[in-house]
Design a protein around this motif. Structure first.
Motif, PDB file in Angstrom:
ATOM      1  N   SER A 189       0.829  -1.205   0.000  1.00  0.00           N
ATOM      2  CA  SER A 189       0.000   0.000   0.000  1.00  0.00           C
ATOM      3  C   SER A 189       0.865   1.258   0.000  1.00  0.00           C
ATOM      4  CB  SER A 189      -0.932   0.015   1.212  1.00  0.00           C
ATOM      5  OG  SER A 189      -0.196   0.144   2.414  1.00  0.00           O
ATOM      6  N   ASN A 190       0.353   2.275  -0.655  1.00  0.00           N
ATOM      7  CA  ASN A 190       0.913   3.622  -0.587  1.00  0.00           C
ATOM      8  C   ASN A 190       0.117   4.328   0.503  1.00  0.00           C
ATOM      9  OD1 ASN A 190       2.056   6.099  -1.004  1.00  0.00           O
ATOM     10  ND2 ASN A 190       1.461   6.280  -3.153  1.00  0.00           N
ATOM     11  N   PRO A 191       0.681   4.479   1.712  1.00  0.00           N
ATOM     12  CA  PRO A 191      -0.104   4.915   2.872  1.00  0.00           C
ATOM     13  C   PRO A 191      -0.611   6.346   2.730  1.00  0.00           C
ATOM     14  CG  PRO A 191       2.231   4.881   3.395  1.00  0.00           C
ATOM     15  CD  PRO A 191       2.103   4.267   2.044  1.00  0.00           C
ATOM     16  N   PRO A 192      -1.553   6.756   3.588  1.00  0.00           N
ATOM     17  CA  PRO A 192      -2.156   8.093   3.476  1.00  0.00           C
ATOM     18  C   PRO A 192      -1.115   9.201   3.406  1.00  0.00           C
ATOM     19  CG  PRO A 192      -3.385   6.771   5.040  1.00  0.00           C
ATOM     20  CD  PRO A 192      -2.177   5.967   4.676  1.00  0.00           C
ATOM     21  N   HIS A 193      -1.294  10.070   2.402  1.00  0.00           N
ATOM     22  CA  HIS A 193      -0.362  11.168   2.162  1.00  0.00           C
ATOM     23  C   HIS A 193      -1.087  12.251   1.383  1.00  0.00           C
ATOM     24  CE1 HIS A 193      -0.199   8.693  -1.488  1.00  0.00           C
ATOM     25  NE2 HIS A 193       0.158   9.803  -2.133  1.00  0.00           N
ATOM     26  N   THR A 194      -0.442  13.384   1.202  1.00  0.00           N
ATOM     27  CA  THR A 194      -0.995  14.455   0.380  1.00  0.00           C
ATOM     28  C   THR A 194       0.086  14.992  -0.554  1.00  0.00           C
ATOM     29  OG1 THR A 194      -0.413  16.364   1.767  1.00  0.00           O
ATOM     30  CG2 THR A 194      -2.419  15.159   2.350  1.00  0.00           C
ATOM     31  N   HIS A 195      -0.370  15.605  -1.643  1.00  0.00           N
ATOM     32  CA  HIS A 195       0.505  16.388  -2.518  1.00  0.00           C
ATOM     33  C   HIS A 195       0.062  17.840  -2.376  1.00  0.00           C
ATOM     34  CE1 HIS A 195       2.071  12.715  -4.198  1.00  0.00           C
ATOM     35  NE2 HIS A 195       0.854  12.328  -4.554  1.00  0.00           N
ATOM     36  N   PRO A 196       0.824  18.657  -1.653  1.00  0.00           N
ATOM     37  CA  PRO A 196       0.353  20.013  -1.344  1.00  0.00           C
ATOM     38  C   PRO A 196       0.224  20.934  -2.539  1.00  0.00           C
ATOM     39  CG  PRO A 196       2.643  19.714  -0.658  1.00  0.00           C
ATOM     40  CD  PRO A 196       2.137  18.360  -1.054  1.00  0.00           C
ATOM     41  N   ARG A 197       0.871  20.582  -3.668  1.00  0.00           N
ATOM     42  CA  ARG A 197       0.869  21.498  -4.801  1.00  0.00           C
ATOM     43  C   ARG A 197       0.282  20.893  -6.070  1.00  0.00           C
ATOM     44  NH1 ARG A 197       5.612  22.178  -2.000  1.00  0.00           N
ATOM     45  NH2 ARG A 197       6.755  20.641  -3.254  1.00  0.00           N
TER      46      ARG A 197
END
Length: 224
Positions: free
Chosen positions: A109-117
């Motif tokens: 799994s690619n765990p929970p994250h964000t891309h801010p831009r």
């Protein structure tokens, strides 16, 4: 833009205010390209890296080879991201896009994250993946779907999202992002592995756990 500057000058004059400086920007490209030149630290940067002299630009500045190579998923999460950003293709500088390959081991799994831009548009090449994102406060609603080969899903900019291999086989996806340097913030790593660390008492209160649990989590993520 000229009209806006004229209005601003008139506003300052009407109120007898001194004009110290005027800042403006151009939303459309002013040139064909701005190939990144990391070695040039003295030039003005245009929302990115300094521009390479166009007389020295080569085809390789717009080229990258390697997305056909599977990433090594031999880690605790069972996934690997192979990015193609401005650091891999200097010609992406100021163009506002990038891409990546993501490989998943079975149940990886690619765990929970964000891309801010960046907003991300995600396409499954092989395998079966559960994907999802969480809407912002106060709803915090989970939007999730199981994707098959050829399916496409969008993760809106800045929202927490994840992908998980459903375990039938290895899986591969390609993602395009609306930034040359989208950034990534891993939720667990940033909260429990920050430098310097967030005070234990703050995290214990935020997650409704005791200090001992927070200490254990910090030990797990501090070196990730």
């Amino acid at each position: 833009m000229a009209t806006l500057i004229t209005i601003l000058i008139g506003f300052f004059a009407a109120f007898n205010l001194s004009i110290l400086s005027v800042f403006s920007y151009e939303p459309a490209p002013l040139q064909d390209f701005c190939v990144a030149d990391p070695s040039n630290q003295g030039s003005v940067r245009v929302n990115g890296m300094a521009c390479k002299n166009p007389l020295f630009v080569q085809a390789d500045d717009f080229y990258y080879s390697g997305l056909h190579i599977p990433g090594d998923t031999g880690n605790s999460y069972g996934y690997r991201v192979s990015p193609v950003t401005v650091y891999q293709i200097p010609g992406l500088n100021t163009l506002g896009l990038s891409m990546m390959r993501i490989d998943y081991a079975q149940w990886g799994s690619n765990p929970p994250h964000t891309h801010p831009r960046a907003t991300e548009i995600f396409t499954v090449l092989e395998g079966t993946l559960q994907v999802g994102f969480i809407t912002s406060d106060p709803l915090n609603r989970l939007v999730t779907k199981v994707l098959q080969r050829g399916d496409v899903f969008v993760f809106p900019v800045g929202l927490v999202h994840f992908q998980r291999n459903m375990g039938h086989s290895n899986a591969t996806a390609i993602a395009a992002l609306s930034s040359q340097n989208p950034g990534v913030i891993s939720i667990t790593n940033s909260i429990f592995g920050s430098t310097p660390p967030i005070e234990t008492e703050v995290l214990a209160q935020a997650f409704g756990v005791d200090n001992k649990t927070v200490h254990l989590l910090k030990k797990k993520f501090i070196h990730v």
